[in-house]
Design a protein around this motif. Structure first.
Motif, short mmCIF file in Angstrom:
data_model
loop_
_atom_site.label_atom_id
_atom_site.label_comp_id
_atom_site.label_asym_id
_atom_site.label_seq_id
_atom_site.Cartn_x
_atom_site.Cartn_y
_atom_site.Cartn_z
N GLY A 1 0.81 -1.21 0.00
CA GLY A 1 0.00 0.00 0.00
C GLY A 1 0.85 1.26 0.00
N LEU A 2 1.92 1.28 0.79
CA LEU A 2 2.79 2.45 0.82
C LEU A 2 3.43 2.70 -0.54
N MET A 3 3.85 1.61 -1.19
CA MET A 3 4.49 1.79 -2.49
C MET A 3 3.49 2.28 -3.54
N GLN A 4 2.26 1.80 -3.45
CA GLN A 4 1.24 2.27 -4.40
C GLN A 4 0.98 3.77 -4.21
N ARG A 5 0.91 4.20 -2.96
CA ARG A 5 0.67 5.61 -2.68
C ARG A 5 1.85 6.48 -3.10
N LEU A 6 3.06 5.94 -3.02
CA LEU A 6 4.26 6.71 -3.33
C LEU A 6 4.64 6.63 -4.81
N GLY A 7 3.83 5.92 -5.61
CA GLY A 7 4.07 5.87 -7.04
C GLY A 7 5.19 4.93 -7.47
N VAL A 8 5.49 3.94 -6.64
CA VAL A 8 6.53 2.97 -6.99
C VAL A 8 5.96 2.03 -8.05
N PRO A 9 6.73 1.67 -9.07
CA PRO A 9 6.23 0.75 -10.11
C PRO A 9 5.84 -0.61 -9.55
N TYR A 10 4.89 -1.25 -10.21
CA TYR A 10 4.43 -2.57 -9.75
C TYR A 10 5.57 -3.58 -9.66
N ALA A 11 6.48 -3.57 -10.63
CA ALA A 11 7.56 -4.56 -10.66
C ALA A 11 8.50 -4.42 -9.48
N VAL A 12 8.45 -3.28 -8.79
CA VAL A 12 9.23 -3.08 -7.56
C VAL A 12 8.33 -3.29 -6.33
N ALA A 13 7.09 -2.83 -6.42
CA ALA A 13 6.17 -2.93 -5.28
C ALA A 13 5.85 -4.37 -4.93
N ALA A 14 5.64 -5.22 -5.95
CA ALA A 14 5.27 -6.61 -5.68
C ALA A 14 6.37 -7.36 -4.93
N PRO A 15 7.60 -7.43 -5.45
CA PRO A 15 8.63 -8.13 -4.67
C PRO A 15 8.94 -7.42 -3.36
N GLY A 16 8.79 -6.08 -3.33
CA GLY A 16 9.02 -5.36 -2.08
C GLY A 16 8.07 -5.79 -0.98
N SER A 17 6.80 -5.96 -1.34
CA SER A 17 5.83 -6.40 -0.34
C SER A 17 6.09 -7.83 0.10
N LEU A 18 6.56 -8.66 -0.83
CA LEU A 18 6.84 -10.06 -0.51
C LEU A 18 8.09 -10.20 0.35
N ILE A 19 9.09 -9.37 0.08
CA ILE A 19 10.28 -9.36 0.92
C ILE A 19 9.92 -8.92 2.34
N GLY A 20 9.01 -7.96 2.43
CA GLY A 20 8.60 -7.47 3.73
C GLY A 20 7.76 -8.45 4.52
N ALA A 21 7.24 -9.48 3.86
CA ALA A 21 6.35 -10.42 4.54
C ALA A 21 6.98 -11.77 4.84
N SER A 22 7.89 -12.23 3.97
CA SER A 22 8.43 -13.58 4.13
C SER A 22 9.66 -13.59 5.04
N ASN A 23 10.14 -14.78 5.38
CA ASN A 23 11.17 -14.92 6.39
C ASN A 23 12.32 -15.82 5.93
N PHE A 24 13.49 -15.58 6.46
CA PHE A 24 14.66 -16.43 6.27
C PHE A 24 14.57 -17.53 7.32
N PHE A 25 13.70 -18.52 7.06
CA PHE A 25 13.38 -19.48 8.12
C PHE A 25 14.56 -20.38 8.47
N GLU A 26 15.49 -20.59 7.53
CA GLU A 26 16.66 -21.41 7.86
C GLU A 26 17.48 -20.76 8.97
N LEU A 27 17.70 -19.44 8.85
CA LEU A 27 18.43 -18.72 9.90
C LEU A 27 17.64 -18.70 11.20
N ALA A 28 16.33 -18.52 11.10
CA ALA A 28 15.49 -18.47 12.30
C ALA A 28 15.55 -19.79 13.05
N VAL A 29 15.45 -20.90 12.33
CA VAL A 29 15.52 -22.22 12.97
C VAL A 29 16.88 -22.40 13.64
#
Length: 363
Positions: A287-315
């Motif tokens: 949502g922030l990227m959409q409001r700030l005019g960031v292109p979709y090709a950057v906003a989509a992976p950006g949102s996914l990076i912000g949501a997913s985890n490095f579970f190998e390191l966490a374990v």
């Protein structure tokens, strides 16, 4: 000069490979196998549990070796040369860094504290709740490294941006991971954090693998070329990495056999705050990227990076801090269990809402 809108070219549907598509099923299979082994061969499992790098270190030697087999190939994908592109799209990078380091760990700590201390308090002991809080915090404080390339591919994300984001996160991890975990675990629970062990974990599972991966990447690409490295060398590690991940999960569930059989519903309870924080942080970044005019090709992976985890390191970190049989380790493994179905749903939301972003214009 006429201005033409780019017309999307129909493409074949992008799909995960067999392992990635059914990762959650493989995790369930590993859970059943591990619990069965833990109950059938308790002596052998206890012996494996006792094999530590140093007495009282909580760093299980078999798991440490397996985790290295997972992490080092991931670190070889990190391209430090991509950092020269950081200044080209600073808004998207800024948003995802803020969500990764200033929002996600703290929102996860809040969700875990509310759910485990209050909403789910009737189904677990206070000590179990504190362990689950710690595990969820460790999971959220480890930003995704490997799977994010898959999520970016599925959403038609910009691969160069994704690589930049992963590289920056990996370089920030040794600096931010320890203080954030220490602050949040101490603040949300009564558990004491052995900082020496935590720093050792970051050194063993981030700094050393990143150094080895970077040096190997540079040497192999000089010797054999970038195409050979990307198309031939890295794919050879895929079966090894997959096998190491599955064996690690089997060992964790074998060590957790008694806990799981005593409280089978805890797995589902742990998943609730993890899933909620994934959707929260993905929506916030997107949502922030959409409001700030960031292109979709950057906003989509950006949102996914912000949501997913490095579970190998966490374990690895949860095991090092609290032991492989701890509730904290179980919480990080539940993160693996829910990762694929939840992130695939986020990918689907992104692809269906790309029209929220303006079509790119070309001269």
């Amino acid at each position: 000069m006429d201005v033409a809108l780019t017309v999307p070219v129909p493409q074949a549907a992008k799909r995960l490979n067999l392992f990635e598509r059914y990762l959650s099923l493989w995790v369930v299979g590993c859970m059943l196998m591990g619990v069965g082994l833990g109950r059938a061969f308790p002596g052998i499992v206890q012996h494996l549990r006792s094999l530590e790098v140093g007495e009282g270190s909580h760093i299980n030697l078999p798991m440490a070796l397996l985790i290295w087999l997972m992490i080092v190939p991931m670190m070889m994908k990190v391209d430090l040369a991509s950092l020269r592109l950081v200044g080209q799209r600073p808004t998207g990078l800024f948003v995802t860094l803020v969500v990764n380091w200033l929002v996600k760990p703290f929102s996860m700590a809040l969700f875990a504290w509310v759910f485990f201390r209050y909403l789910f308090a009737a189904w677990m002991t206070p000590s179990e709740a504190e362990q689950y809080i710690a595990g969820c915090i460790i999971l959220a404080a480890a930003p995704c490294t490997a799977m994010v390339f898959v999520w970016s591919y599925l959403t038609d994300g910009d691969p160069a941006y994704t690589l930049v984001q992963v590289t920056v996160n990996d370089l920030l991890m040794p600096v931010l991971f320890v203080p954030i975990i220490g602050l949040l675990i101490s603040g949300a629970s009564s558990l004491s954090v052995p900082y020496a062990v935590l720093w050792y974990s970051v050194l063993a599972f981030v700094v050393i693998p990143l150094t080895i991966g970077t040096l190997l990447r540079a040497w192999l690409m000089r010797q054999y070329g970038a195409r050979w490295f990307t198309d031939d060398f890295l794919p050879r590690f895929a079966p090894v990495t997959i096998a190491a991940l599955l064996l690690t999960l089997v060992l964790i569930f074998a060590f957790q056999a008694d806990n799981i059989l005593t409280n089978p519903w805890h797995v589902a309870l742990i998943a609730v705050p993890i899933v909620l924080q994934v959707y929260l942080n993905a929506a916030l970044a997107y949502g922030l990227m959409q409001r700030l005019g960031v292109p979709y090709a950057v906003a989509a992976p950006g949102s996914l990076i912000g949501a997913s985890n490095f579970f190998e390191l966490a374990v690895a970190t949860a095991i090092a801090l609290f032991g492989p049989e701890s509730g904290a380790a179980l919480a990080t493994v539940v993160g693996v269990l829910v990762e694929v179905p939840v992130m695939l749903s986020v990918c689907g939301i992104c692809t269906r809402t790309r029209h929220w972003f303006p079509l790119k214009q070309v001269a």
